[in-house]
Design a protein around this motif. Structure first.
Motif, PDB file in Angstrom:
ATOM      1  N   THR A  16      54.459  26.906   0.954  1.00  0.00           N
ATOM      2  CA  THR A  16      52.833  26.778   0.646  1.00  0.00           C
ATOM      3  C   THR A  16      52.611  27.865  -0.514  1.00  0.00           C
ATOM      4  O   THR A  16      53.300  28.846  -1.004  1.00  0.00           O
ATOM      5  N   GLU A  43      61.325  23.284   1.861  1.00  0.00           N
ATOM      6  CA  GLU A  43      60.799  22.980   3.180  1.00  0.00           C
ATOM      7  C   GLU A  43      59.610  24.230   3.272  1.00  0.00           C
ATOM      8  O   GLU A  43      59.776  25.445   3.266  1.00  0.00           O
ATOM      9  N   MET A  47      46.012  18.487  -2.146  1.00  0.00           N
ATOM     10  CA  MET A  47      47.312  18.019  -1.335  1.00  0.00           C
ATOM     11  C   MET A  47      48.148  17.261  -2.299  1.00  0.00           C
ATOM     12  O   MET A  47      49.475  17.170  -2.543  1.00  0.00           O
ATOM     13  N   THR A  48      47.576  16.183  -3.177  1.00  0.00           N
ATOM     14  CA  THR A  48      48.268  15.317  -4.262  1.00  0.00           C
ATOM     15  C   THR A  48      48.827  16.457  -5.097  1.00  0.00           C
ATOM     16  O   THR A  48      50.268  16.505  -5.422  1.00  0.00           O
ATOM     17  N   GLN A  58      61.953  20.209  -6.220  1.00  0.00           N
ATOM     18  CA  GLN A  58      63.064  19.571  -5.588  1.00  0.00           C
ATOM     19  C   GLN A  58      64.028  18.776  -6.387  1.00  0.00           C
ATOM     20  O   GLN A  58      65.084  18.698  -5.891  1.00  0.00           O
ATOM     21  N   ILE A 104      55.778  20.396  -5.268  1.00  0.00           N
ATOM     22  CA  ILE A 104      56.986  20.652  -4.577  1.00  0.00           C
ATOM     23  C   ILE A 104      58.113  19.408  -4.869  1.00  0.00           C
ATOM     24  O   ILE A 104      59.271  19.609  -5.121  1.00  0.00           O
ATOM     25  N   SER A 105      57.648  18.395  -5.294  1.00  0.00           N
ATOM     26  CA  SER A 105      58.677  17.071  -5.691  1.00  0.00           C
ATOM     27  C   SER A 105      59.276  17.519  -6.968  1.00  0.00           C
ATOM     28  O   SER A 105      60.580  17.427  -7.127  1.00  0.00           O
ATOM     29  N   TRP A 129      49.609  19.780  -4.989  1.00  0.00           N
ATOM     30  CA  TRP A 129      50.546  20.239  -4.403  1.00  0.00           C
ATOM     31  C   TRP A 129      52.096  19.619  -3.973  1.00  0.00           C
ATOM     32  O   TRP A 129      53.057  20.292  -4.201  1.00  0.00           O
ATOM     33  N   ARG A 130      51.971  18.492  -3.634  1.00  0.00           N
ATOM     34  CA  ARG A 130      52.814  17.369  -3.380  1.00  0.00           C
ATOM     35  C   ARG A 130      53.570  17.169  -4.695  1.00  0.00           C
ATOM     36  O   ARG A 130      54.960  17.187  -4.497  1.00  0.00           O
ATOM     37  N   HIS A 131      52.940  16.963  -5.727  1.00  0.00           N
ATOM     38  CA  HIS A 131      53.523  16.859  -6.913  1.00  0.00           C
ATOM     39  C   HIS A 131      54.631  17.988  -7.482  1.00  0.00           C
ATOM     40  O   HIS A 131      55.511  17.894  -7.981  1.00  0.00           O
TER      41      HIS A 131
END
Length: 369
Positions: free
Chosen positions: A311, A308, A289-290, A300, A296-297, A292-294
């Motif tokens: 996945t 939004e 999750m970390t 963005q 997406i960030s 994937w969050r990086h």
């Protein structure tokens, strides 16, 4: 003619033990003592009448145990007895589902009602998939309890037959939006993030397939990658399975020219698993999750439009969608082979894309000129 029942010389009674239609907590038949002061024949008449009464009761209501477990206790018994050989991942899923039964876990098993289970489902009405698993889990436990004579034979129909489940609305499958594609190549990824994203985008790999790749899976003389494993990610670590999701998942896929420099630069010089040189055992759900969050960030940061709901699986839909737009340059059979799926799945899921390209008027004019 000898009498069927003998007289107890101490009490002066004729007596016998007869099953009363119930079971004890350990599944044995519970028996009731019938007696007669008159004669063996009188006792036999009582036995006959009592058996008829029990038969009618069992036929109408089923045989019930006289004492037993709480729902929570019996669920644990059911899991231990029937699910011991499951994978850690599946056991974790069962544990998550069983937690939903906590509000009624202390109820005696025989006292659980349809209303109790329906209330649990209603509390999760906005999660159709969870409701389905709750119902399936309860159904499996009830069937086992009936076999063990812990619940009456009609319990399956009484407790499970009328459960109302919410309809599952399938999320619309989508490809990448234009701004997401631009962000994919504009983002300031580190080498691990970029390699992972490229595997998703250029190969349509499942997340589990990409994370399980080893250096030996790449052939940069032929520019191909072999997919033959998948990684199961758990809360406390990961495990590699030496097969993909299905038999069709075994495949060798060409590496597009644009992806070669990035992947070759990332893979060469490494050993073992390309993302886990020391092994994937310590890779957890939280770490994924970390990661994937990086990703997406960083995507963005390159676009004012919101990213939004993106996945890893959307990259797979994008891959197949892009290939479907190239039919008939590429066949649906080859698309299925590259994606590790069946041709039927490709046709059922992506036929609307191929339909968009169809021009029946031009075809008819060409055929019947």
């Amino acid at each position: 003619m000898p009498t069927k029942y003998t007289k107890n010389t101490k009490t002066g009674l004729y007596s016998t033990l007869i099953w009363d239609g119930t079971y004890t907590a350990d599944g044995k038949k519970h028996r009731k003592q019938l007696t007669s002061k008159k004669s063996s024949a009188d006792l036999e008449r009582k036995v006959y009448a009592f058996k008829k009464e029990v038969e009618a009761k069992v036929k109408a209501d089923g045989a019930k145990q006289s004492s037993g477990y709480t729902l929570g206790e019996y669920m644990v018994r059911w899991i231990v007895a029937t699910k011991s050989g499951l994978s850690d991942h599946t056991k974790k899923n069962y544990k998550t589902v069983i937690n939903h039964f906590e509000p009624v876990a202390d109820l005696p098993l025989n006292d659980v009602t349809l209303y109790d289970i329906q209330s649990i489902i209603n509390a999760n009405i906005d999660r159709p998939a969870a409701c389905k698993y709750i119902a399936q889990t309860f159904y499996g436990m009830v069937r086992f309890a009936v076999k063990e004579h812990q619940l009456p034979s009609g319990a399956v129909a009484d407790l499970c037959g009328s459960l109302a489940l919410p309809k599952k609305t399938r999320p619309q499958k989508r490809a990448l939006y234009p701004h997401e594609k631009k962000a994919l190549f504009a983002a300031d990824f580190d080498e691990t993030e970029r390699a992972f994203v490229y595997l998703l985008y250029f190969f349509g790999m499942r997340r589990s397939e990409a994370l399980a790749l080893m250096v030996s899976d790449f052939d940069f003389t032929k520019n191909t990658v072999s997919i033959s494993k998948n990684l199961t990610i758990l809360n406390n670590g990961s495990a590699v399975k030496n097969s993909p999701k299905s038999d069709r998942g075994f495949r060798i896929v060409p590496i597009p020219d644009r992806a070669v420099p990035v992947l070759k630069g990332f893979v060469e010089g490494r050993q073992g698993f390309i993302f886990f040189p020391d092994g994937p055992e310590s890779f957890t759900v939280a770490k994924y999750m970390t990661l994937w969050r990086h990703i997406i960030s960083k995507m963005q940061a390159t676009t004012p439009e919101q990213i939004e709901g993106l996945t890893a699986h959307i990259f797979r839909h994008n891959y197949v969608s892009e290939l479907c737009y190239k039919v008939p340059q590429i066949s649906t059979k080859m698309i299925a082979k590259l994606a590790g799926d069946s041709e039927q799945v490709v046709l059922a899921t992506y036929s609307h894309i191929m339909a968009e390209k169809e021009d029946p008027v031009s075809v008819l004019n060409d055929v019947f000129f």
